[in-house]
Design a protein around this motif. Structure first.
Motif, PDB file in Angstrom:
ATOM      1  N   GLY A  23       0.711  -1.122   0.058  1.00 29.61           N
ATOM      2  CA  GLY A  23       0.077  -0.066   0.037  1.00 29.61           C
ATOM      3  C   GLY A  23       0.828   1.248   0.022  1.00 29.61           C
ATOM      4  O   GLY A  23       0.383   2.405  -0.681  1.00 29.61           O
ATOM      5  N   SER A  24       1.971   1.202   0.635  1.00 28.77           N
ATOM      6  CA  SER A  24       2.746   2.173   0.766  1.00 28.77           C
ATOM      7  C   SER A  24       3.691   2.435  -0.474  1.00 28.77           C
ATOM      8  O   SER A  24       3.758   3.748  -1.012  1.00 28.77           O
ATOM      9  N   ASP A  26       2.208   1.625  -3.536  1.00 27.01           N
ATOM     10  CA  ASP A  26       1.266   1.804  -4.561  1.00 27.01           C
ATOM     11  C   ASP A  26       1.021   3.513  -4.201  1.00 27.01           C
ATOM     12  O   ASP A  26       0.930   4.244  -5.330  1.00 27.01           O
ATOM     13  N   ALA A  27       0.816   4.049  -2.953  1.00 33.03           N
ATOM     14  CA  ALA A  27       0.806   5.380  -2.771  1.00 33.03           C
ATOM     15  C   ALA A  27       1.966   6.261  -3.362  1.00 33.03           C
ATOM     16  O   ALA A  27       1.739   7.155  -4.012  1.00 33.03           O
ATOM     17  N   GLY A 149      -4.405  -1.696  -3.352  1.00 31.91           N
ATOM     18  CA  GLY A 149      -3.711  -0.357  -2.727  1.00 31.91           C
ATOM     19  C   GLY A 149      -3.860   0.775  -3.901  1.00 31.91           C
ATOM     20  O   GLY A 149      -4.067   2.115  -3.690  1.00 31.91           O
ATOM     21  N   LEU A 150      -4.102   0.292  -5.172  1.00 28.35           N
ATOM     22  CA  LEU A 150      -3.794   1.487  -6.167  1.00 28.35           C
ATOM     23  C   LEU A 150      -5.266   1.834  -6.495  1.00 28.35           C
ATOM     24  O   LEU A 150      -5.471   2.978  -6.496  1.00 28.35           O
ATOM     25  N   GLN A 152      -8.150   1.222  -4.503  1.00 29.76           N
ATOM     26  CA  GLN A 152      -8.551   1.336  -3.334  1.00 29.76           C
ATOM     27  C   GLN A 152     -10.156   0.456  -3.386  1.00 29.76           C
ATOM     28  O   GLN A 152     -11.057   1.174  -3.058  1.00 29.76           O
ATOM     29  N   THR A 188      -3.880   1.870   3.633  1.00 33.71           N
ATOM     30  CA  THR A 188      -2.736   2.509   3.725  1.00 33.71           C
ATOM     31  C   THR A 188      -2.355   3.387   2.683  1.00 33.71           C
ATOM     32  O   THR A 188      -1.969   4.598   2.867  1.00 33.71           O
ATOM     33  N   SER A 189      -2.579   3.206   1.250  1.00 30.68           N
ATOM     34  CA  SER A 189      -2.646   4.181   0.355  1.00 30.68           C
ATOM     35  C   SER A 189      -3.297   5.298   0.342  1.00 30.68           C
ATOM     36  O   SER A 189      -3.053   6.393   0.059  1.00 30.68           O
ATOM     37  N   HIS A 190      -4.724   5.203   0.885  1.00 35.67           N
ATOM     38  CA  HIS A 190      -5.476   6.217   1.101  1.00 35.67           C
ATOM     39  C   HIS A 190      -5.227   7.126   2.098  1.00 35.67           C
ATOM     40  O   HIS A 190      -5.065   8.340   1.939  1.00 35.67           O
ATOM     41  N   LEU A 194      -3.289   8.945  -1.496  1.00 36.33           N
ATOM     42  CA  LEU A 194      -3.797   8.309  -2.778  1.00 36.33           C
ATOM     43  C   LEU A 194      -5.355   8.330  -2.756  1.00 36.33           C
ATOM     44  O   LEU A 194      -5.878   7.747  -2.086  1.00 36.33           O
TER      45      LEU A 194
END
Length: 405
Positions: A23-24, A26-27, A149-150, A152, A188-190, A194
């Protein structure tokens, strides 16, 4: 039975770690890609002439440093099918940088391929560290984390990872850990900034006989469009390799053609992810009747000659643009048909069924599900078992191979 639940607990624990790391990543990848896209929009005329030069540079990087990593999604699928065991960690920076360069200089490509490769590569590495035997399960968990992650969309990401490896089969043992990984990655990405694309549909049309007939028609068109994308991608790659076996000459010559074409066609309307077309389809912007076809052809050519990225976001754009056009022609709400196209072209081109339905629900609302099921059934049936993922196994082929053995 004890070992079964013990394995699920182990995979679930690893899924949390995979979700956090992927997720990190991807962000980072997604936010830089947004910045790269904005920079290209502001300086398009200065950047687009260098597209063939950057293509040569990307091919050189993969040729010089990639080694087995140059197989990209093919390698991910091979490990998922238990034919290979190693995914080089250098695949992550190579795929990220090459995709940023492709988008910066105006290529038409997606991003999910990179996210899935990031997830699968890190998950496979973690499998090495913890000596996980069921490597295909851990790779699916990583694929789910990358996709989730990308975009969501954790439910769609979970089913995508489970469906994509073998068309017509779902690895049920991987559902729980894959869902954990995709959910953690999405959150995580949110948290890291992202943003997720969503559009709430309101006032859906009544599901009567007339509408069902129209849904069957648009499902047919969406299915054939997804099939055309997958078939053309395979054919163009093969033909260009035959005609121009030197990869540097191929990407330079075809990249020059792309550079001129993108410039002539409204200065980059068809460059990048295609999010401009998606935005136009759902915000009342201008959608031209040929937008979907040009985006399809230019994405196929960009990816076939050696540029990097993915196919899914362009497929969303193709489906949304085509849906908006069909909505006007059939007298249906434009955003309604655009949403159906968003999911159904993706279904046909990837040869997946549940993931497209769920991504449609997670992006546009679960009230759309009855309509999505009808359209995606037809779209999925009309892809003639073609997929953008040429390494995807078919359940029927696996049964036939077992009978021969």
């Amino acid at each position: 039975m004890k070992s079964y639940y013990r394995n699920i607990l182990i995979w679930s624990g690893l899924a949390v770690i995979i979700g956090l790391v992927v997720g990190s990543l991807d962000a980072l990848f997604g936010r830089v890609l947004i910045g790269v896209t904005n920079f290209r929009l502001e300086h398009f005329n200065y950047l687009i002439p260098f597209l063939p030069v950057i293509g040569v540079l990307i091919v050189f990087f993969y040729d010089r440093f990639g080694k087995t990593a140059s197989r990209g999604m093919g390698l991910v699928f091979s490990v998922g099918h238990q034919s290979d065991e190693v995914i080089p960690k250098r695949l992550i920076p190579l795929a990220m940088v090459a995709t940023w360069l492709t988008h910066l200089f105006g290529g038409s490509a997606g991003r999910e391929g990179v996210a899935v490769q990031i997830g699968a590569t890190f998950a496979n590495f973690l499998g090495d560290v913890f000596k996980v035997k069921n490597r295909h399960i851990i790779v699916m968990i990583g694929m789910a984390a990358g996709f989730g992650g990308l975009f969501q969309t954790p439910f769609a990401a979970t089913l995508f990872a489970l469906e994509a490896l073998v068309a017509g089969a779902i690895y049920y043992r991987a559902i729980v850990p894959a869902l954990i990984a995709s959910t953690v990655a999405a959150q995580t990405s949110h948290f890291l900034g992202l943003e997720k694309f969503t559009f709430a549909l309101t006032k859906l049309p009544a599901l009567d006989a007339s509408l069902i007939a129209k849904l069957l028609l648009v499902g047919t068109i969406f299915g054939l469009t997804g099939f055309a994308f997958a078939w053309l991608l395979t054919q163009v790659k093969s033909r260009l390799t035959t005609w121009l076996p030197n990869p540097y000459l191929k990407v330079a010559a075809c990249g020059a053609i792309l550079s001129i074409t993108f410039t002539m066609l409204e200065h980059g309307r068809y460059s990048g992810l295609g999010t401009n077309l998606i935005s136009a389809a759902f915000s009342g912007g201008q959608i031209l009747a040929w937008d979907f076809a040009l985006k399809l052809l230019l994405t196929v050519l960009t990816l076939a000659i050696g540029f990097q990225g993915g196919e899914v976001t362009p497929l969303f754009a193709i489906g949304a643009a085509l849906g908006a056009t069909l909505g006007l022609a059939l007298g249906l709400p434009v955003t309604f048909v655009a949403a159906l196209g968003y999911a159904a072209v993706f279904a046909s081109a990837t040869n997946t069924f549940w993931a497209p339905i769920l991504i449609g629900c997670e992006v546009f609302g679960y009230a759309l599900m009855p309509y999505l099921i009808i359209v995606v059934i037809i779209s999925y049936m009309l892809n003639f078992n073609k997929s953008i993922y040429t390494a995807q196994n078919m359940l029927q082929n696996m049964f036939e191979a077992k009978k021969k053995d």
